[in-house]
Design a protein around this motif. Structure first.
Motif, short mmCIF file in Angstrom:
data_model
loop_
_atom_site.label_atom_id
_atom_site.label_comp_id
_atom_site.label_asym_id
_atom_site.label_seq_id
_atom_site.Cartn_x
_atom_site.Cartn_y
_atom_site.Cartn_z
N ASP A 133 -11.48 13.71 16.09
CA ASP A 133 -12.24 13.30 17.26
C ASP A 133 -12.75 11.87 17.10
OD1 ASP A 133 -11.87 15.82 18.36
OD2 ASP A 133 -13.90 16.53 17.88
N LEU A 134 -13.24 11.53 15.92
CA LEU A 134 -13.74 10.19 15.68
C LEU A 134 -12.61 9.16 15.73
CD1 LEU A 134 -16.17 8.39 15.21
CD2 LEU A 134 -15.86 8.74 12.76
N ILE B 283 -22.86 6.63 14.50
CA ILE B 283 -22.03 7.59 15.23
C ILE B 283 -21.56 8.60 14.19
CG2 ILE B 283 -19.92 7.94 16.57
CD1 ILE B 283 -20.32 5.06 17.63
N PHE B 284 -22.09 9.80 14.30
CA PHE B 284 -21.89 10.84 13.28
C PHE B 284 -21.41 12.10 13.98
CE2 PHE B 284 -24.23 13.15 9.56
CZ PHE B 284 -23.06 13.82 9.25
N PHE B 285 -20.10 12.32 13.99
CA PHE B 285 -19.55 13.52 14.60
C PHE B 285 -19.69 14.67 13.61
CE2 PHE B 285 -16.47 11.48 17.90
CZ PHE B 285 -17.53 10.85 18.48
N ALA C 212 -17.91 11.35 10.02
CA ALA C 212 -17.40 12.57 10.66
C ALA C 212 -17.15 13.64 9.61
CB ALA C 212 -16.12 12.29 11.43
N HIS C 213 -17.60 14.84 9.90
CA HIS C 213 -17.25 15.97 9.06
C HIS C 213 -15.75 16.23 9.20
CE1 HIS C 213 -21.64 17.52 9.10
NE2 HIS C 213 -21.39 16.83 8.01
N THR D 199 -13.62 8.81 3.26
CA THR D 199 -12.41 9.34 3.89
C THR D 199 -12.37 9.02 5.37
OG1 THR D 199 -12.47 11.15 2.28
CG2 THR D 199 -11.00 11.42 4.17
N THR D 200 -13.50 9.12 6.04
CA THR D 200 -13.55 8.79 7.47
C THR D 200 -13.15 7.35 7.68
OG1 THR D 200 -15.29 10.43 7.86
CG2 THR D 200 -15.04 8.68 9.49
N GLY D 201 -13.70 6.44 6.89
CA GLY D 201 -13.38 5.03 7.03
C GLY D 201 -11.90 4.75 6.81
#
Length: 142
Positions: free
Chosen positions: A14-15, A76-78, A7-8, A36-38
């Motif tokens: 959102d993710l 899954i790439f927001f 995710a950006h 960072t997303t993880g």
């Protein structure tokens, strides 16, 4: 199945909400994410996630390498389409690899929900069959 979560910055919340809503389904699979997303998804959900580098530091490319080596089954790439990304060529390459290797890709919440429900129903078993992976007979069952 191996699932990548990306995710950006402006889409990370959102993710996280998506992962919380579908924690029961995601928890049945091996999860991977950019740095960072993880971290943020793990902190919010308790899900076990293998973390690659941050996207701008090569995480997108690491996931791309997994796709090219048949080691990723879904992405899954927001994306944030309204903010310029300094690593946009990496993002484009990742999306291109999903197309080249027929890896299901969701770039927004609507598509991600369709994929996650399909995953739960077993609609993505074809990935295991086509790619000669072991199929779990309980895949998608609760």
């Amino acid at each position: 199945m191996n699932i990548a979560l990306i995710a950006h910055d402006k889409k990370k919340n959102d993710l996280i909400q998506f992962a919380l809503a579908y924690k029961g389904i995601l928890g049945k699979h091996k999860l991977y994410a950019t740095g960072t997303t993880g971290l943020k998804v793990t902190e919010a959900t308790g899900l076990e996630i293998h973390r690659f580098q941050s996207g701008p530091l090569g995480g997108d490319q690491e996931i791309g390498a997994c796709i090219a080596n048949n080691a990723m089954d879904m992405v899954i790439f927001f994306r944030d389409p309204l903010t310029a990304q300094p690593h946009e060529p990496d993002v484009s390459a990742l999306i291109r690899l999903c197309d080249v290797y027929a890896v299901p890709l969701a770039t927004n919440m609507g598509t991600a929900e369709i994929l996650i429900h399909g995953l739960e129903r077993g609609d993505l078993k074809w990935r295991a069959i086509v790619n000669d992976k072991e199929i779990d007979d309980d895949y998608g069952k609760e």
